[in-house]
Each structure stands twice: as C-alpha cells, then as structure tokens.
Design an enzyme around this catalytic site. Structure first.
Site, PDB file in Angstrom:
ATOM      1  N   LYS A  64       0.838  -1.210   0.000  1.00  0.00           N
ATOM      2  CA  LYS A  64       0.000   0.000   0.000  1.00  0.00           C
ATOM      3  C   LYS A  64       0.875   1.262   0.000  1.00  0.00           C
ATOM      4  CE  LYS A  64      -3.343   2.909   0.542  1.00  0.00           C
ATOM      5  NZ  LYS A  64      -4.254   3.239  -0.532  1.00  0.00           N
TER       6      LYS A  64
ATOM      7  N   CYS B 273      -4.146  10.985   0.471  1.00  0.00           N
ATOM      8  CA  CYS B 273      -3.363   9.747   0.387  1.00  0.00           C
ATOM      9  C   CYS B 273      -1.952   9.992  -0.123  1.00  0.00           C
ATOM     10  CB  CYS B 273      -4.055   8.759  -0.544  1.00  0.00           C
ATOM     11  SG  CYS B 273      -5.762   8.510  -0.115  1.00  0.00           S
TER      12      CYS B 273
END
Ligand code: SAJ
Length: 402
Positions: free
Chosen positions: A205, A259
C-alpha cells in the site's frame, strides 16, 4: 442466519464498503464516533459525492441489512476504516495511529473467539503485528482471532466500482487468517484477491502511493526545467511517452488529497536514510505549489505596473483534483490562502464547492465578466470551454494546461 459485519469508521472508504457488504447479504452495522454522521446516515444524508453511493445506501437501509451506531456491536467480522493522518512535528513527520488503536479498543469488549478483524486503513509496516499484541493485552481470554491487513486502493470518484472490481491484497497475520479473510472478500469483490503476509501487504500500500508521488514529482521537475527553457512540457511529455517503455505522468500545481501527499511519510519517518527519492519527491511536489503561488504574484505585479491598478482575478478550481468536491490538502486552496494575506481582489469559481475559507464561490460567467485575469488551478470539465465564454480582454493563465 446472515453473518454480521461491523464496519468501524464511516468515511469515504468505510461507508461505501459497509453498503457494498450489506448488498452482498451480510448484516452490517456501521460505526462512527461522530454522532452527527450517524444521525445523518440514518436519514440517508451523506456529504460524500460518489457515483452510485446514495442509491446503494438507500437500498440497504430500506432492506434492513444496514444500520448505524456510535459504538461497535458483536459481529463475525470487524472492518477498520478509520483515518491515519500524519503529525507534522518540529523535527519529523509521524503517522498518527491513534484512530486505528482507538477503534480496536472500542471493539475489544465485543470480541468473541473466531471473530475476524480486518484493517483497511493505511498503516506503517509492522502495525498488524502490534495490533495482535494489543488485542491479546485487551482480551487475554480470547484464544483465536483472525487478523489481516487488506489495504483499499480505490480512486475517489469511482469508489463503488473500484471496491467491487479492483484486485485486492489480503495479508494475514497467519495462513488461517489470510484464507478466512480472503473468503470473506470473495463474497463481495469481483476482482482478483491475492494472498500474502501482513507485512508485505502493508508495504504494498505504501509503495503504491509513494510510486505515484515520485512519478508526479518527476513530471513536476520536468515542468520547471521546461519553463526555464521556455518550451512546452506537454509537448515534451506527449512525444516522450511515444517511447514504448516511457510513461511520464502529468505535472500539476502540486499533489493534494489525503493519500498521495501523506502516505510516503509512513515510509520516510521509519526509514529516513533509505528514502532519498521519496523525500526529494515530497519536496519537489511541495515546491511546485510554491512556484505556482510565486508565479501568480509575479503576474499580479506585472499587471499592476502596466495598468496602474491591481487586477481582478478569477481563480478557477479549488479542490485537490478535477471534477471532485474534495478540498483536503488541495494545493489550489493553499495557494489562495497564502495569496489572500496580501491580495484580496479575487473571486473563486468552483462548480463543486459553494463556500470555502469563508468565501462564497461565484458563478463562472459572472466572475469572468468582472475579471481581468482568469487563473485555472484545477481543470474541472466545466472550464473546458472557458475561452468561448470569456471577454476579449481577459488574460488566461492555465497552470493545468500541460
Ligand atoms: N496528480 C498530478 N499528476 C498526475 C496525477 C495526479 O499532479 O499525473 C495530482 C492530482 O491533481 C491530485 C493528486 O495528484 O492533486 C492525487 O490525485 P490522484 O487522482 O492521483 O489520487 P487520489 O489521491 O485521488 O487517490 C489515490 C489513488 N491513487 C492513484 O494512484 C490514482 C488511489 O488508487 C488510492 O487508493 C488512494 O489514493 C488512496 O486511498 O490511497
């Protein structure tokens, strides 16, 4: 009886996930500490603009497969979708895992043997192992819990589709957890589900979003070199990308959202000496926003010197990316916040936002009619025909025209 799922954290990942899981014949309870969020959701009120989300929410509530509470309940599966921001401290940047650990603390009293806990929030490497230790401290009476990290990788604006169709990674704390939690995802995900360990999933991730940041940084660096040499960066990129193995991303006014500008810090903070490229990319992307701000200041000065008055400027776009109403970490917003300390002769035009930093946004036709300069900061689709609606004296600076 349908298996029960408790989704903790009803933000832009938790809420769509809760709806999708409820639609797959699970009995779902969505939990958020914000009582207002719960009250609104029970009345089908949401402030996330996401295609297909509202009809899905209505359908699940109507069928009775989904309900919302401000604290967890007993369940077979617990899905943690709480935020993991970063704290900018004096000498370092640190991931803030308090919401994730708070979520574990709040569900611990409801845990039973053979329950599953899934973490979807972005976390540093090693967090799932720490969560396992934390759970055994909170509930030493429980002998078997399945635990896995399954990072979300959806694109805001296309969340429902991507939650269903993207390839997912399931990284269990052990093989049994990986298998059990993979079977759970198979019930509502159509994309491939790839099994791995929790540490690899955590790293994947972070690598995905750091990869984007580094590559956008490269494009932004090129844009500054092209600017210095008075050549078009879009021409350079279009031609360069015809090389079969080159794929340069788009330069912009900086990197926003919750993000990509945040997640690289999860790697940088723990691996300072090993993250030279990631640190440089963060710096380049942050500097690009400063460059745009300074360039706008320069243009205001030039106009003032030529016309003996300050210009009136329409800033087009305030969100962190096009065709979205999301202003989190938006470079355009940062530029305007800084500029308004010395310059207030401006309108903000953004069809997706009504008001921002106490300024009401203005209709594009009205704003352009009264402006000397239009500065495009975010390329919403409504701005594509700007030249056809602008008056002949309007000067247009397009920082997205790459
Ligand atoms: N940007 C550029 N140039 C580009 C691409 C993006 O300057 O070529 C800028 C955008 O303008 C924006 C920022 O980067 O300010 C981020 O936008 P984005 O659309 O690339 O990504 P997000 O933050 O909306 O969502 C990302 C997604 N990652 C991508 O690689 C597209 C998504 O897959 C992740 O799951 C999500 O972050 C997340 O939650 O981590």
């Amino acid at each position: 009886m349908n298996e029960k799922v408790c989704v903790v954290g009803l933000g832009y990942i938790g809420l769509p996930s809760a709806c999708l899981i409820a639609d797959a014949s699970f009995c779902v309870v969505g939990v958020d500490i914000d009582k207002q969020v719960i009250e609104n959701l029970k009345k089908c009120k949401i402030d996330i603009t996401e295609p297909d989300l509202l009809p899905l929410l209505k359908k699940c509530l109507f069928k009775g497969d989904l309900d919302f509470f401000d604290s967890p309940t007993e369940a077979d599966f617990f899905l943690i979708c709480t935020p993991t921001p970063v704290k900018f401290l004096k000498n370092k940047v640190e991931p803030d895992l308090s919401f994730v650990f708070q979520a574990i603390y709040s569900l611990a009293p409801y845990l039973k043997n053979k329950n599953s806990i899934i973490i979807e929030s972005t976390v540093p490497i090693g967090t799932i192992e720490k969560i396992k230790t934390y759970i055994s401290e909170l509930r030493p009476d429980i002998s078997e819990i399945f635990l896995a990290y399954c990072p979300e990788r959806v694109l805001p604006g296309n969340i429902i589709f991507e939650l269903k169709n993207n390839t997912r990674i399931v990284g269990g704390i052990d093989q049994v957890s990986t298998n059990k939690i993979t079977d759970f995802y198979k019930k509502f995900v159509l994309g491939d589900i790839l099994k791995t360990t929790c540490k690899i999933a955590e790293m994947c991730k972070l690598a995905e979003n750091a990869y984007r940041d580094v590559n956008i940084g490269f494009a932004n660096e090129l844009s500054l070199i092209c600017n210095d040499n008075n050549i078009s960066v879009s021409d350079v990129i279009n031609l360069t990308n015809r090389h079969p193995r080159v794929k340069i991303l788009k330069p912009g006014i900086g990197v926003g959202g919750h993000c990509i500008p945040v997640d690289p810090w999860f790697l940088i903070s723990e691996n300072h000496e090993r993250t030279k490229i990631m640190r440089a990319a963060r710096e380049v992307n942050q500097d690009k926003t400063i460059f745009v701000y300074q360039d706008i200041e320069k243009k205001i000065k030039m106009f003032s010197e030529k016309n003996n008055r300050l210009p009136i400027i329409s800033f087009l776009g305030i969100t962190y990316k096009e065709n979205s109403n999301d202003i989190r970490e938006a470079p355009a917003l940062n530029i305007i916040k800084k500029l308004r300390q010395t310059f207030t002769n401006f309108f903000i035009v953004d069809p997706y936002v009504d008001e921002v930093i106490n300024i009401k946004t203005k209709n594009i036709d009205l704003a352009l009619k009264d402006s000397d300069i239009a500065v495009i900061l975010v390329k919403h689709k409504q701005f594509e025909k700007i030249r056809s609606i602008s008056h002949s004296k309007l000067i247009i600076f397009d920082y997205t025209n790459v």
